[in-house]
Design a protein around this motif. Structure first.
Motif, PDB file in Angstrom:
ATOM      1  N   LEU A  90      -2.088   6.602  -2.949  1.00  0.00           N
ATOM      2  CA  LEU A  90      -3.255   5.742  -2.761  1.00  0.00           C
ATOM      3  C   LEU A  90      -2.862   4.387  -2.170  1.00  0.00           C
ATOM      4  O   LEU A  90      -3.522   3.895  -1.240  1.00  0.00           O
ATOM      5  CB  LEU A  90      -3.963   5.534  -4.103  1.00  0.00           C
ATOM      6  N   SER A  91      -1.798   3.789  -2.679  1.00  0.00           N
ATOM      7  CA  SER A  91      -1.388   2.472  -2.191  1.00  0.00           C
ATOM      8  C   SER A  91      -0.951   2.522  -0.729  1.00  0.00           C
ATOM      9  O   SER A  91      -1.297   1.640   0.060  1.00  0.00           O
ATOM     10  CB  SER A  91      -0.262   1.917  -3.065  1.00  0.00           C
ATOM     11  N   ALA A  92      -0.207   3.553  -0.354  1.00  0.00           N
ATOM     12  CA  ALA A  92       0.287   3.646   1.019  1.00  0.00           C
ATOM     13  C   ALA A  92      -0.847   3.920   2.009  1.00  0.00           C
ATOM     14  O   ALA A  92      -0.939   3.277   3.062  1.00  0.00           O
ATOM     15  CB  ALA A  92       1.346   4.743   1.116  1.00  0.00           C
ATOM     16  N   VAL A  93      -1.713   4.870   1.658  1.00  0.00           N
ATOM     17  CA  VAL A  93      -2.824   5.200   2.563  1.00  0.00           C
ATOM     18  C   VAL A  93      -3.753   4.009   2.746  1.00  0.00           C
ATOM     19  O   VAL A  93      -4.219   3.724   3.861  1.00  0.00           O
ATOM     20  CB  VAL A  93      -3.609   6.413   2.013  1.00  0.00           C
ATOM     21  N   SER A  94      -3.992   3.263   1.678  1.00  0.00           N
ATOM     22  CA  SER A  94      -4.900   2.113   1.766  1.00  0.00           C
ATOM     23  C   SER A  94      -4.352   1.036   2.683  1.00  0.00           C
ATOM     24  O   SER A  94      -5.089   0.464   3.499  1.00  0.00           O
ATOM     25  CB  SER A  94      -5.144   1.535   0.366  1.00  0.00           C
ATOM     26  N   ILE A  95      -3.072   0.751   2.580  1.00  0.00           N
ATOM     27  CA  ILE A  95      -2.520  -0.317   3.404  1.00  0.00           C
ATOM     28  C   ILE A  95      -2.367   0.137   4.861  1.00  0.00           C
ATOM     29  O   ILE A  95      -2.468  -0.675   5.784  1.00  0.00           O
ATOM     30  CB  ILE A  95      -1.177  -0.811   2.824  1.00  0.00           C
ATOM     31  N   TYR A 105     -13.913  -8.707   4.122  1.00  0.00           N
ATOM     32  CA  TYR A 105     -14.324  -8.102   2.852  1.00  0.00           C
ATOM     33  C   TYR A 105     -13.847  -6.655   2.750  1.00  0.00           C
ATOM     34  O   TYR A 105     -13.400  -6.209   1.690  1.00  0.00           O
ATOM     35  CB  TYR A 105     -15.845  -8.190   2.704  1.00  0.00           C
ATOM     36  N   ILE A 106     -13.942  -5.920   3.859  1.00  0.00           N
ATOM     37  CA  ILE A 106     -13.427  -4.545   3.874  1.00  0.00           C
ATOM     38  C   ILE A 106     -11.912  -4.565   3.706  1.00  0.00           C
ATOM     39  O   ILE A 106     -11.339  -3.729   2.994  1.00  0.00           O
ATOM     40  CB  ILE A 106     -13.816  -3.824   5.185  1.00  0.00           C
ATOM     41  N   LEU A 107     -11.254  -5.529   4.353  1.00  0.00           N
ATOM     42  CA  LEU A 107      -9.804  -5.666   4.190  1.00  0.00           C
ATOM     43  C   LEU A 107      -9.463  -5.919   2.717  1.00  0.00           C
ATOM     44  O   LEU A 107      -8.489  -5.352   2.194  1.00  0.00           O
ATOM     45  CB  LEU A 107      -9.292  -6.820   5.052  1.00  0.00           C
ATOM     46  N   GLY A 108     -10.263  -6.750   2.059  1.00  0.00           N
ATOM     47  CA  GLY A 108     -10.034  -7.017   0.642  1.00  0.00           C
ATOM     48  C   GLY A 108     -10.139  -5.757  -0.197  1.00  0.00           C
ATOM     49  O   GLY A 108      -9.344  -5.556  -1.127  1.00  0.00           O
ATOM     50  N   ILE A 109     -11.109  -4.906   0.120  1.00  0.00           N
ATOM     51  CA  ILE A 109     -11.262  -3.653  -0.629  1.00  0.00           C
ATOM     52  C   ILE A 109     -10.042  -2.762  -0.428  1.00  0.00           C
ATOM     53  O   ILE A 109      -9.522  -2.167  -1.380  1.00  0.00           O
ATOM     54  CB  ILE A 109     -12.547  -2.925  -0.190  1.00  0.00           C
ATOM     55  N   MET A 110      -9.559  -2.675   0.815  1.00  0.00           N
ATOM     56  CA  MET A 110      -8.395  -1.834   1.098  1.00  0.00           C
ATOM     57  C   MET A 110      -7.152  -2.341   0.372  1.00  0.00           C
ATOM     58  O   MET A 110      -6.394  -1.556  -0.214  1.00  0.00           O
ATOM     59  CB  MET A 110      -8.143  -1.788   2.605  1.00  0.00           C
ATOM     60  N   PHE A 116      -4.271  -1.339  -6.876  1.00  0.00           N
ATOM     61  CA  PHE A 116      -4.613  -0.426  -7.960  1.00  0.00           C
ATOM     62  C   PHE A 116      -3.706   0.800  -7.929  1.00  0.00           C
ATOM     63  O   PHE A 116      -3.268   1.298  -8.977  1.00  0.00           O
ATOM     64  CB  PHE A 116      -6.075  -0.002  -7.853  1.00  0.00           C
ATOM     65  N   GLY A 117      -3.406   1.285  -6.718  1.00  0.00           N
ATOM     66  CA  GLY A 117      -2.493   2.424  -6.604  1.00  0.00           C
ATOM     67  C   GLY A 117      -1.115   2.091  -7.150  1.00  0.00           C
ATOM     68  O   GLY A 117      -0.507   2.892  -7.882  1.00  0.00           O
ATOM     69  N   GLY A 177       4.495   2.509   5.532  1.00  0.00           N
ATOM     70  CA  GLY A 177       5.672   3.358   5.356  1.00  0.00           C
ATOM     71  C   GLY A 177       6.568   2.862   4.233  1.00  0.00           C
ATOM     72  O   GLY A 177       7.100   3.648   3.434  1.00  0.00           O
ATOM     73  N   ILE A 178       6.729   1.536   4.147  1.00  0.00           N
ATOM     74  CA  ILE A 178       7.514   0.961   3.056  1.00  0.00           C
ATOM     75  C   ILE A 178       6.833   1.224   1.718  1.00  0.00           C
ATOM     76  O   ILE A 178       7.480   1.575   0.722  1.00  0.00           O
ATOM     77  CB  ILE A 178       7.703  -0.555   3.285  1.00  0.00           C
ATOM     78  N   CYS A 179       5.518   1.070   1.698  1.00  0.00           N
ATOM     79  CA  CYS A 179       4.758   1.267   0.463  1.00  0.00           C
ATOM     80  C   CYS A 179       4.806   2.717  -0.015  1.00  0.00           C
ATOM     81  O   CYS A 179       4.694   2.988  -1.219  1.00  0.00           O
ATOM     82  CB  CYS A 179       3.312   0.829   0.684  1.00  0.00           C
ATOM     83  N   LEU A 180       4.981   3.648   0.904  1.00  0.00           N
ATOM     84  CA  LEU A 180       5.024   5.064   0.540  1.00  0.00           C
ATOM     85  C   LEU A 180       6.210   5.385  -0.367  1.00  0.00           C
ATOM     86  O   LEU A 180       6.226   6.422  -1.041  1.00  0.00           O
ATOM     87  CB  LEU A 180       5.069   5.926   1.808  1.00  0.00           C
ATOM     88  N   HIS A 181       7.199   4.512  -0.401  1.00  0.00           N
ATOM     89  CA  HIS A 181       8.346   4.732  -1.280  1.00  0.00           C
ATOM     90  C   HIS A 181       7.953   4.683  -2.758  1.00  0.00           C
ATOM     91  O   HIS A 181       8.710   5.169  -3.610  1.00  0.00           O
ATOM     92  CB  HIS A 181       9.437   3.690  -1.000  1.00  0.00           C
ATOM     93  N   THR A 182       6.796   4.097  -3.069  1.00  0.00           N
ATOM     94  CA  THR A 182       6.361   4.082  -4.469  1.00  0.00           C
ATOM     95  C   THR A 182       6.073   5.494  -4.976  1.00  0.00           C
ATOM     96  O   THR A 182       6.107   5.734  -6.189  1.00  0.00           O
ATOM     97  CB  THR A 182       5.105   3.215  -4.638  1.00  0.00           C
ATOM     98  N   LEU A 183       5.786   6.419  -4.067  1.00  0.00           N
ATOM     99  CA  LEU A 183       5.593   7.818  -4.456  1.00  0.00           C
ATOM    100  C   LEU A 183       6.857   8.367  -5.106  1.00  0.00           C
ATOM    101  O   LEU A 183       6.808   9.078  -6.118  1.00  0.00           O
ATOM    102  CB  LEU A 183       5.206   8.651  -3.228  1.00  0.00           C
TER     103      LEU A 183
END
Length: 470
Positions: A90-95, A105-110, A116-117, A177-183
């Motif tokens: 969730l975190s990687a796809v959102s960013i 505002y949409i950027l804030g939601i993403m 949250f992810g 891509g960096i965030c995907l490492h949280t998986l």
């Protein structure tokens, strides 16, 4: 202290858990620092102001910590490993999708979804760390926080080069891509297998861990729910224990025979308050302001360090290296902190001295705007700030006296830190919009650090008096 009654696991998997926490905070801090590079582009792209953009950029880190209590509730009904892996996705796809946002505002939601992810990954890992390293939690957690220093050192440079080579969208793809490492961090979550019935201390926490181990080979959802619910906060479980210790019940004879309802109400209220976690741990309640205020300074400093240098007339390609200088200096700061811990130096004393030094660097920030001077200030701030961020977990571990209350503190602690971050990012951006002065903004950081020092000194004096009085 709670940790003196505990025993560390000897399962070698604990080193994997430590590295996963290292990697998670590497990603979290790297994203936060890299937004310092992207803020000017965001302000221009969305025709916004620093107050709003600062608030939005603080959402990933804020939601990661702010949503920890939600993660604790979810762990009661969801397999923690699946929950942590889902959070990473969730975190990687959102960013990755953030550049597609048509408004701030949409950027804030993403970015909120990104945070949250990460929180879904963060809570299972921090709970696992406390299980594997129950006695040496402060030391182990300090090791993992080296990840934030490395993230602050490396990721902003990567993002700055990506912004130059691939543009705004490409930079966010690299961040994704960096965030995907949280998986990967979530995939390694599992309970230790070495503790057997009858081993270790007699504390409630160890007994709970043993109950986890008995079912460690099962990976079903029901098993994981039982395992996690054994060490998550449950107020109903505390009621019988507290009443056995002599807490007055609203059904006592004195209450029934009272001439009016005042006594009944007072005793009932007193009983309920004593069951509430924060009333059972007054020392932890005392240090809560220090945790919130440090989140305020830490989040805002990370976000506005590079824009501060740009405001002083330094090009972005050079300003971004201030983050690297702060990160390298922070590595030495963390090493020093670990050495001092090894020699049994009091953590509270270390934090107080570092807060004073860091505050002084913020107060004299306006003396010069040359690159050399700003680099020296960044190194001092990085050296102190990157071991001051041990305050939340270290003070939690030092101030919580009953191991039974530690799981509740683990859930509350990130919430307080996240609250400080989001408030700090918003107020700091608002102050800059009003004053158009980063020097004034940095001076407010010094004031907040002085408040933190006073809070810690008061805690230490009360703690010493309590120990002296027995």
């Amino acid at each position: 202290m709670a940790q003196t009654q505990l025993k560390d696991s000897v399962d070698p998997w604990k080193y994997v858990i430590i590295f996963s926490k290292f990697l998670l905070v590497f990603v979290e801090c790297g994203i936060t620092k890299s937004f310092g590079v992207l803020i000017p582009d965001m302000v221009t792209r969305y025709e916004s102001d620093y107050k709003t953009v600062g608030f939005v950029c603080g959402l990933p880190t804020t939601l990661m910590y702010f949503s920890a209590p939600v993660g604790g509730l979810l762990m009661k009904v969801v397999n923690p490993r699946i929950m942590a892996i889902s959070g990473g996705i969730l975190s990687a796809v959102s960013i990755i999708c953030s550049p597609l946002a048509g408004s701030i505002y949409i950027l804030g939601i993403m970015l909120a979804l990104t945070g949250f992810g990460m929180s879904l990954t963060y809570f299972p890992i921090i709970v696992s760390l406390n299980i594997y390293c129950a006695k040496s939690f402060i030391f182990a957690n300090t090791l993992t926080i080296f990840g934030s220093t490395c993230g602050a050192f490396l990721v902003p440079i990567i993002v700055e080069r990506s912004l130059e080579a691939y543009g705004y969208t490409g930079a966010f793809l690299i961040l994704g891509g960096i965030c995907l490492h949280t998986l990967v961090c979530g995939a390694v979550v599992r309970p230790p297998k070495d503790m057997k019935k009858g081993e270790g201390s007699t504390s409630t926490s160890t007994a709970q861990h043993e109950l986890m181990i008995q079912r460690a080979d099962s990976t079903s959802r029901e098993t994981w729910s039982d395992e996690t619910s054994n060490f998550l906060p449950r107020m109903n479980d505390d009621t019988p224990r507290t009443q056995k210790k002599g807490v007055p019940s609203c059904n006592s004879n004195d209450t029934v025979n009272s001439p009016n309802g005042t006594r009944t109400l007072c005793e009932s209220l007193t009983s309920r308050m004593k069951l509430f976690f924060l009333f059972k741990e007054p020392l932890y309640t005392l240090v809560m302001p220090a945790i919130v205020f440090f989140g305020y300074v830490n989040g805002a400093w990370m976000l506005f360090l590079v824009p501060h240098a740009e405001g002083a007339g330094i090009q972005l390609s050079r300003a971004v290296f201030l983050s690297s200088i702060a990160g390298i200096s922070g590595i030495f700061g963390r090493i020093l902190y670990l050495v001092l811990l090894h020699f049994k130096v009091d953590s509270t004393l270390i934090f107080c001295v570092s807060s004073v030094i860091c505050a002084t660097s913020f107060f004299i920030d306006s003396v010069s705007s040359s690159y050399t001077f700003l680099a020296v200030m960044a190194s001092i701030q990085g050296f102190t700030m990157f071991h001051l961020d041990c305050i939340p977990h270290a003070m939690m571990k030092l101030s919580v006296r009953s191991e039974e209350n530690l799981p509740q503190a683990i859930a509350v602690n990130p919430f307080l830190f996240g609250l400080g971050i989001i408030v700090g990012d918003f107020i700091s951006g608002h102050l800059y919009d009003i004053t158009l002065s980063f020097s004034f903004l940095f001076m407010t950081f010094g004031v907040v650090l002085v408040i933190i020092t006073i809070n810690l000194v008061i805690y230490k004096l009360i703690d010493r008096r309590r120990l002296r009085d027995g």
